[in-house]
Write an enzyme that holds these catalytic residues in place. Structure first.
Site, mmCIF file in Angstrom:
data_model
loop_
_atom_site.group_PDB
_atom_site.id
_atom_site.type_symbol
_atom_site.label_atom_id
_atom_site.label_comp_id
_atom_site.label_asym_id
_atom_site.label_seq_id
_atom_site.Cartn_x
_atom_site.Cartn_y
_atom_site.Cartn_z
ATOM 1 N N ALA A 99 0.814 -1.488 0.091
ATOM 2 C CA ALA A 99 0.173 0.016 0.143
ATOM 3 C C ALA A 99 1.077 1.176 -0.004
ATOM 4 C CB ALA A 99 -0.849 0.040 1.003
ATOM 5 N N GLY A 142 0.814 -4.816 0.859
ATOM 6 C CA GLY A 142 -0.357 -5.358 -0.102
ATOM 7 C C GLY A 142 0.015 -5.732 -1.414
ATOM 8 N N GLU A 145 -0.350 -9.346 -0.695
ATOM 9 C CA GLU A 145 -1.741 -9.751 -0.541
ATOM 10 C C GLU A 145 -2.579 -9.700 -1.760
ATOM 11 O OE1 GLU A 145 -2.045 -6.355 2.378
ATOM 12 O OE2 GLU A 145 -2.551 -7.685 3.856
ATOM 13 N N GLU A 165 4.416 -4.859 7.298
ATOM 14 C CA GLU A 165 3.528 -3.854 7.958
ATOM 15 C C GLU A 165 4.123 -3.848 9.402
ATOM 16 O OE1 GLU A 165 2.442 -6.373 6.240
ATOM 17 O OE2 GLU A 165 0.810 -5.428 4.691
HETATM 18 N N1 CAA Z 1 4.524 3.343 -0.520
HETATM 19 C C1 CAA Z 1 4.949 4.353 -1.179
HETATM 20 N N2 CAA Z 1 6.097 4.665 -1.731
HETATM 21 C C2 CAA Z 1 6.913 3.430 -1.820
HETATM 22 C C3 CAA Z 1 6.650 2.385 -0.924
HETATM 23 C C4 CAA Z 1 5.375 2.247 -0.778
HETATM 24 N N3 CAA Z 1 4.877 1.020 -0.087
HETATM 25 N N4 CAA Z 1 7.726 1.471 -1.363
HETATM 26 C C5 CAA Z 1 8.542 2.012 -2.326
HETATM 27 N N5 CAA Z 1 8.131 3.380 -2.246
HETATM 28 C C6 CAA Z 1 8.934 4.440 -3.051
HETATM 29 C C7 CAA Z 1 10.010 4.643 -1.960
HETATM 30 O O1 CAA Z 1 9.441 5.753 -1.326
HETATM 31 C C8 CAA Z 1 10.985 5.616 -3.102
HETATM 32 O O2 CAA Z 1 10.448 6.681 -3.656
HETATM 33 P P1 CAA Z 1 11.347 8.105 -3.756
HETATM 34 O O3 CAA Z 1 12.386 7.898 -4.616
HETATM 35 O O4 CAA Z 1 10.306 9.151 -4.010
HETATM 36 O O5 CAA Z 1 11.944 8.256 -2.213
HETATM 37 C C9 CAA Z 1 10.693 4.474 -4.292
HETATM 38 O O6 CAA Z 1 9.680 4.158 -4.158
HETATM 39 C C10 CAA Z 1 11.803 3.363 -4.446
HETATM 40 O O7 CAA Z 1 12.096 2.878 -3.085
HETATM 41 P P2 CAA Z 1 13.373 2.770 -2.172
HETATM 42 O O8 CAA Z 1 14.225 3.859 -2.806
HETATM 43 O O9 CAA Z 1 13.167 2.376 -0.885
HETATM 44 O O10 CAA Z 1 14.073 1.359 -3.031
HETATM 45 P P3 CAA Z 1 14.971 0.259 -2.518
HETATM 46 O O11 CAA Z 1 15.401 -0.550 -3.517
HETATM 47 O O12 CAA Z 1 16.078 1.048 -1.405
HETATM 48 O O13 CAA Z 1 13.853 -0.449 -1.338
HETATM 49 C C11 CAA Z 1 12.136 -1.821 -0.778
HETATM 50 C C12 CAA Z 1 12.807 -1.287 -1.985
HETATM 51 C C13 CAA Z 1 12.446 -2.755 -0.099
HETATM 52 C C14 CAA Z 1 10.626 -2.438 -1.463
HETATM 53 C C15 CAA Z 1 11.617 -0.347 0.075
HETATM 54 O O14 CAA Z 1 11.205 0.633 -0.959
HETATM 55 C C16 CAA Z 1 10.415 -0.528 1.029
HETATM 56 O O15 CAA Z 1 10.838 -1.300 2.322
HETATM 57 N N6 CAA Z 1 9.200 -0.474 0.793
HETATM 58 C C17 CAA Z 1 7.909 -0.693 1.612
HETATM 59 C C18 CAA Z 1 7.525 -1.868 1.693
HETATM 60 C C19 CAA Z 1 6.608 -1.830 2.504
HETATM 61 O O16 CAA Z 1 6.688 -1.589 3.919
HETATM 62 N N7 CAA Z 1 5.129 -2.310 2.272
HETATM 63 C C20 CAA Z 1 4.117 -2.550 3.038
HETATM 64 C C21 CAA Z 1 3.395 -1.240 3.097
HETATM 65 S S1 CAA Z 1 1.971 -1.217 4.209
HETATM 66 C C22 CAA Z 1 0.680 -2.211 3.441
HETATM 67 O O17 CAA Z 1 0.622 -2.758 2.356
HETATM 68 C C23 CAA Z 1 -0.438 -2.427 4.180
HETATM 69 C C24 CAA Z 1 -1.496 -3.381 3.952
HETATM 70 O O18 CAA Z 1 -1.614 -4.381 4.350
HETATM 71 C C25 CAA Z 1 -2.506 -3.074 2.831
#
Ligand code: CAA
Length: 291
Positions: A99, A142, A145, A165
């Site tokens: 998400a 998500g 999911e 999460e």
């Molecule tokens: N939401 C919004 N933006 C996201 C994102 C997310 N879930 N995941 C990545 N991005 C964005 C980053 O903010 C970044 O944007 P900027 O360049 O503007 O800063 C861009 O995508 C690239 O990401 P990274 O620089 O972080 O890339 P990386 O290769 O270093 O890491 C990653 C990749 C490990 C996937 C890391 O981005 C990450 O941990 N993302 C979040 C994953 C996460 O926590 N997902 C769960 C979300 S909550 C949820 O989904 C609830 C549910 O049950 C529905």
């Protein structure tokens, strides 16, 4: 007439269509309808609906707009009698990184509860046509999911699945604790949900989360091949088979077996069941007409 259809490789290719075929494909042509996804039909017989998540700057983070678009594309494919299966994929780097955290960051409990946040996410689990997730790269939160709402998951060999999460101070909200547990069992699901650790494509295969693993560059074409195989069967009977398998997650064994038997009996009311068995006896390929 030139219509711009977007391909899986994110290229915009001009495709020349006769006027009579235009109406049939316009749902899937660009024309500004979709901002976050690419939509197309694939396969030799154009019978596999294809949705590619296309928000590369955010690793396909699932913002509201993206989910709404996926739902619209699914509705179009459900209504399209030529489509017998649907493939959903992302990019080689990310299926979807979850998400959209930036969109969620300042949301309040009242907004989430009052607005039933995430309630429109489960559309993919309600479509009648079989849906295959082709997962390369990150399938997190998500994203994992969404893949688990599909009927079959194929993974590229570098795919990573996770429910991180907990690291954000929250828990999965689109079925992660439920579907992951059913797919991989309690111990691994608990470990993933409580630590936020990811599993590899190979671990996902071993634990039953995905059915097959392919080299990264072959994943999408293999998923489309699987979609074509499914689409060559009776769409009516495939929907019944899908309903029966899904019932296994909802019903007791006795109830599930009863439902299965009724659906099995119901296939005897279809032309396709008659055609399938007649074709076998006559040693020819069945020609299903979806009725
Ligand atoms: N939401 C919004 N933006 C996201 C994102 C997310 N879930 N995941 C990545 N991005 C964005 C980053 O903010 C970044 O944007 P900027 O360049 O503007 O800063 C861009 O995508 C690239 O990401 P990274 O620089 O972080 O890339 P990386 O290769 O270093 O890491 C990653 C990749 C490990 C996937 C890391 O981005 C990450 O941990 N993302 C979040 C994953 C996460 O926590 N997902 C769960 C979300 S909550 C949820 O989904 C609830 C549910 O049950 C529905």
């Amino acid at each position: 007439m030139a219509v711009f259809c977007r391909s899986a490789a994110s290229l915009v290719k001009p495709v020349f269509l006769l006027p009579s075929t235009f109406a049939a494909v316009r749902h899937y042509s660009s024309g500004g309808q979709f901002q976050y996804i690419l939509v197309d039909k694939k396969g030799d017989n154009n019978n596999v609906g294809f949705i590619q998540l296309n928000r590369p700057k955010a690793l396909n983070a699932l913002c509201d707009g993206l989910i709404i678009e996926v739902n619209k594309a699914l509705d179009s494919f459900e209504q399209d009698s030529g489509v017998g299966a649907i493939v959903i994929t992302g990019s080689e780097r990310a299926f979807a990184a979850g998400a959209d955290i930036k969109e969620m960051q300042n949301r309040t409990f009242q907004e989430c509860y009052g607005g039933s946040f995430l309630s429109h996410w489960n559309k993919i689990s309600t479509v009648k046509k079989p849906v295959i997730a082709a997962v390369n790269g990150f399938a997190l939160g998500g994203g994992c999911e969404l893949a688990m709402m599909c009927d079959i998951i194929y993974a590229g060999e570098k795919a990573q699945f996770g429910q991180p999460e907990i690291l954000l101070g929250t828990i999965p909200g689109a079925g992660g604790t439920q579907r992951l547990t059913r797919a991989v069992g309690k111990s691994l699901a608990m470990e993933m949900v409580l630590t936020g650790d990811r599993i590899s494509a190979q671990e996902a295969k071993q634990s039953g989360l995905v059915s097959k693993v392919f080299p990264v560059d072959q994943l999408v074409s293999e998923a489309i091949k699987c979609g074509e195989k499914i689409a060559s069967n009776s769409k009516l009977v495939a929907a019944m088979a899908k309903e029966a398998v899904n019932a296994a997650f909802e019903l007791t064994l006795a109830e599930g077996n009863r439902l299965e038997k009724r659906l099995f009996h119901s296939t005897f009311a279809t032309e396709d069941r008659k055609e399938g068995m007649t074709a076998f006896v006559e040693k020819r390929k069945a020609m299903f007409k979806d009725n």
